[in-house]
Design a protein around this motif. Structure first.
Motif, mmCIF file in Angstrom:
data_model
loop_
_atom_site.group_PDB
_atom_site.id
_atom_site.type_symbol
_atom_site.label_atom_id
_atom_site.label_comp_id
_atom_site.label_asym_id
_atom_site.label_seq_id
_atom_site.Cartn_x
_atom_site.Cartn_y
_atom_site.Cartn_z
ATOM 1 N N ASP A 1 -1.477 -22.473 -6.060
ATOM 2 C CA ASP A 1 -2.582 -21.796 -6.746
ATOM 3 C C ASP A 1 -2.161 -20.394 -7.174
ATOM 4 O O ASP A 1 -2.095 -19.476 -6.361
ATOM 5 N N ASN A 2 -1.879 -20.243 -8.465
ATOM 6 C CA ASN A 2 -1.428 -18.932 -8.942
ATOM 7 C C ASN A 2 -2.545 -17.893 -8.977
ATOM 8 O O ASN A 2 -2.285 -16.700 -8.944
ATOM 9 N N THR A 3 -3.800 -18.323 -9.003
ATOM 10 C CA THR A 3 -4.896 -17.343 -8.922
ATOM 11 C C THR A 3 -4.972 -16.752 -7.521
ATOM 12 O O THR A 3 -5.335 -15.588 -7.350
ATOM 13 N N ALA A 4 -4.597 -17.537 -6.516
ATOM 14 C CA ALA A 4 -4.554 -17.022 -5.148
ATOM 15 C C ALA A 4 -3.450 -15.984 -5.015
ATOM 16 O O ALA A 4 -3.640 -14.943 -4.375
ATOM 17 N N LEU A 5 -2.304 -16.248 -5.639
ATOM 18 C CA LEU A 5 -1.222 -15.259 -5.627
ATOM 19 C C LEU A 5 -1.675 -13.980 -6.318
ATOM 20 O O LEU A 5 -1.427 -12.874 -5.832
ATOM 21 N N GLY A 6 -2.365 -14.124 -7.433
ATOM 22 C CA GLY A 6 -2.886 -12.963 -8.152
ATOM 23 C C GLY A 6 -3.866 -12.154 -7.319
ATOM 24 O O GLY A 6 -3.862 -10.921 -7.341
ATOM 25 N N ALA A 7 -4.694 -12.856 -6.553
ATOM 26 C CA ALA A 7 -5.660 -12.164 -5.693
ATOM 27 C C ALA A 7 -4.947 -11.376 -4.594
ATOM 28 O O ALA A 7 -5.316 -10.239 -4.303
ATOM 29 N N LEU A 8 -3.913 -11.978 -3.989
ATOM 30 C CA LEU A 8 -3.135 -11.244 -2.975
ATOM 31 C C LEU A 8 -2.443 -10.034 -3.600
ATOM 32 O O LEU A 8 -2.393 -8.965 -3.003
ATOM 33 N N TYR A 9 -1.917 -10.228 -4.799
ATOM 34 C CA TYR A 9 -1.255 -9.125 -5.499
ATOM 35 C C TYR A 9 -2.253 -7.990 -5.764
ATOM 36 O O TYR A 9 -1.945 -6.825 -5.559
ATOM 37 N N ASP A 10 -3.448 -8.342 -6.213
ATOM 38 C CA ASP A 10 -4.470 -7.321 -6.473
ATOM 39 C C ASP A 10 -4.836 -6.556 -5.208
ATOM 40 O O ASP A 10 -5.067 -5.356 -5.241
ATOM 41 N N ARG A 11 -4.887 -7.262 -4.088
ATOM 42 C CA ARG A 11 -5.258 -6.623 -2.823
ATOM 43 C C ARG A 11 -4.153 -5.729 -2.267
ATOM 44 O O ARG A 11 -4.431 -4.667 -1.719
ATOM 45 N N TYR A 12 -2.909 -6.178 -2.367
ATOM 46 C CA TYR A 12 -1.838 -5.500 -1.629
ATOM 47 C C TYR A 12 -0.671 -5.002 -2.479
ATOM 48 O O TYR A 12 0.246 -4.386 -1.939
ATOM 49 N N GLY A 13 -0.697 -5.239 -3.768
ATOM 50 C CA GLY A 13 0.408 -4.820 -4.622
ATOM 51 C C GLY A 13 0.679 -3.322 -4.548
ATOM 52 O O GLY A 13 1.831 -2.886 -4.449
ATOM 53 N N ARG A 14 -0.370 -2.509 -4.566
ATOM 54 C CA ARG A 14 -0.190 -1.052 -4.510
ATOM 55 C C ARG A 14 0.403 -0.603 -3.187
ATOM 56 O O ARG A 14 1.241 0.283 -3.135
ATOM 57 N N LYS A 15 -0.050 -1.220 -2.097
ATOM 58 C CA LYS A 15 0.468 -0.837 -0.778
ATOM 59 C C LYS A 15 1.930 -1.235 -0.644
ATOM 60 O O LYS A 15 2.735 -0.492 -0.087
ATOM 61 N N VAL A 16 2.277 -2.422 -1.132
ATOM 62 C CA VAL A 16 3.665 -2.878 -1.080
ATOM 63 C C VAL A 16 4.537 -1.933 -1.904
ATOM 64 O O VAL A 16 5.600 -1.494 -1.461
ATOM 65 N N TYR A 17 4.076 -1.589 -3.101
ATOM 66 C CA TYR A 17 4.835 -0.679 -3.958
ATOM 67 C C TYR A 17 4.979 0.698 -3.298
ATOM 68 O O TYR A 17 6.064 1.289 -3.298
ATOM 69 N N ALA A 18 3.901 1.219 -2.723
ATOM 70 C CA ALA A 18 3.940 2.540 -2.096
ATOM 71 C C ALA A 18 4.927 2.562 -0.938
ATOM 72 O O ALA A 18 5.678 3.532 -0.774
ATOM 73 N N LEU A 19 4.948 1.517 -0.150
ATOM 74 C CA LEU A 19 5.892 1.444 0.961
ATOM 75 C C LEU A 19 7.326 1.409 0.436
ATOM 76 O O LEU A 19 8.189 2.155 0.903
ATOM 77 N N ALA A 20 7.576 0.559 -0.547
ATOM 78 C CA ALA A 20 8.918 0.442 -1.107
ATOM 79 C C ALA A 20 9.363 1.759 -1.738
ATOM 80 O O ALA A 20 10.495 2.210 -1.539
ATOM 81 N N TYR A 21 8.469 2.392 -2.475
ATOM 82 C CA TYR A 21 8.821 3.666 -3.113
ATOM 83 C C TYR A 21 9.067 4.756 -2.063
ATOM 84 O O TYR A 21 9.967 5.575 -2.212
ATOM 85 N N GLY A 22 8.282 4.747 -1.008
ATOM 86 C CA GLY A 22 8.457 5.737 0.050
ATOM 87 C C GLY A 22 9.818 5.638 0.704
ATOM 88 O O GLY A 22 10.392 6.638 1.119
ATOM 89 N N ILE A 23 10.359 4.445 0.790
ATOM 90 C CA ILE A 23 11.675 4.246 1.389
ATOM 91 C C ILE A 23 12.776 4.470 0.360
ATOM 92 O O ILE A 23 13.756 5.164 0.627
ATOM 93 N N LEU A 24 12.616 3.921 -0.829
ATOM 94 C CA LEU A 24 13.683 3.931 -1.832
ATOM 95 C C LEU A 24 13.684 5.155 -2.744
ATOM 96 O O LEU A 24 14.715 5.514 -3.299
ATOM 97 N N ARG A 25 12.487 5.738 -2.953
ATOM 98 C CA ARG A 25 12.335 6.907 -3.817
ATOM 99 C C ARG A 25 12.903 6.664 -5.223
ATOM 100 O O ARG A 25 13.492 7.548 -5.830
ATOM 101 N N CYS A 26 12.708 5.454 -5.706
ATOM 102 C CA CYS A 26 13.209 5.063 -7.022
ATOM 103 C C CYS A 26 12.240 4.025 -7.580
ATOM 104 O O CYS A 26 12.087 2.939 -7.007
ATOM 105 N N LYS A 27 11.576 4.375 -8.689
ATOM 106 C CA LYS A 27 10.558 3.481 -9.236
ATOM 107 C C LYS A 27 11.094 2.099 -9.601
ATOM 108 O O LYS A 27 10.495 1.100 -9.223
ATOM 109 N N PRO A 28 12.223 2.001 -10.330
ATOM 110 C CA PRO A 28 12.715 0.658 -10.666
ATOM 111 C C PRO A 28 13.031 -0.188 -9.430
ATOM 112 O O PRO A 28 12.721 -1.379 -9.400
ATOM 113 N N ASP A 29 13.628 0.422 -8.407
ATOM 114 C CA ASP A 29 13.926 -0.325 -7.188
ATOM 115 C C ASP A 29 12.644 -0.742 -6.477
ATOM 116 O O ASP A 29 12.539 -1.857 -5.968
ATOM 117 N N ALA A 30 11.666 0.141 -6.420
ATOM 118 C CA ALA A 30 10.385 -0.182 -5.775
ATOM 119 C C ALA A 30 9.682 -1.310 -6.537
ATOM 120 O O ALA A 30 9.090 -2.207 -5.924
#
Length: 188
Positions: free
Chosen positions: A18-47
């Protein structure tokens, strides 16, 4: 907005692709996942790459989630953390610095570990983590930063800091327990 629980969404991905379920998870947690990755990598493309890798893994390997190890949100963040650390280590290997160069001559935290998560999120977890870290004793904070933001193993930290391995493990565990207490309100 999808009203299904995180576990329901993960089950829908696993059992029905179900790709709508994946989209819903992305909407809920995409920003947090990105923020964590950026906080560690400090590089937007890598995050951004880590963000994509995390949700690609959810799509392809949702069956690897183990409920006993925590909520879906923490599973996603754990994947993001691991991918970010792997990417950081690969970057370091390509650049060639040794583990010995992690600390500066004065023994302080290197510039690469300073925190400034500059994302456009409504809720900046990084600010809360920075504040909670500032409450820790220096010997705990430094070791936690080396482990979680530089990706060093406990053995590497013990060698770099010239401390017994047991001391490193104890200080990190004590610091994490205090951080967990300070950041309890973020669970919701």
């Amino acid at each position: 907005m999808d009203s299904r629980t995180d576990l329901d969404l993960l089950t829908a991905i696993q059992e029905h692709a179900d790709n709508t379920a994946l989209g819903a998870l992305y909407d809920r947690y995409g920003r947090k996942v990105y923020a964590l990755a950026y906080g560690i990598l400090r590089c937007k493309p890598d995050a951004e790459d880590v963000l994509q890798e995390v949700f690609e893994r959810v799509w392809k390997k949702s069956h690897t989630y183990q409920r006993a190890l925590g909520d879906v949100k923490y599973w996603l963040l754990r994947i993001a953390h691991n991918r970010s650390i792997n990417r950081l280590k690969a970057r370091t290997l390509r650049a060639g610095p040794s583990v010995q160069s992690v600390g500066s001559a004065s023994g302080g935290i290197p510039e690469a570990i300073t925190y400034s998560v500059e994302t456009e999120t409504d809720f900046d977890i990084g600010e809360y983590v920075r504040k909670a870290l500032s409450y820790l004793p220096e010997e705990q904070r430094r070791l936690i930063e080396l482990a979680f933001f530089k990706g060093l193993s406990h053995s590497e930290i013990a060698e770099t800091e010239r401390l017994p391995l047991g001391t490193v493990k104890t200080r990190i565990r004590s610091g994490i327990m205090r951080l967990r207490s300070e950041l309890q309100f973020l669970k919701n």
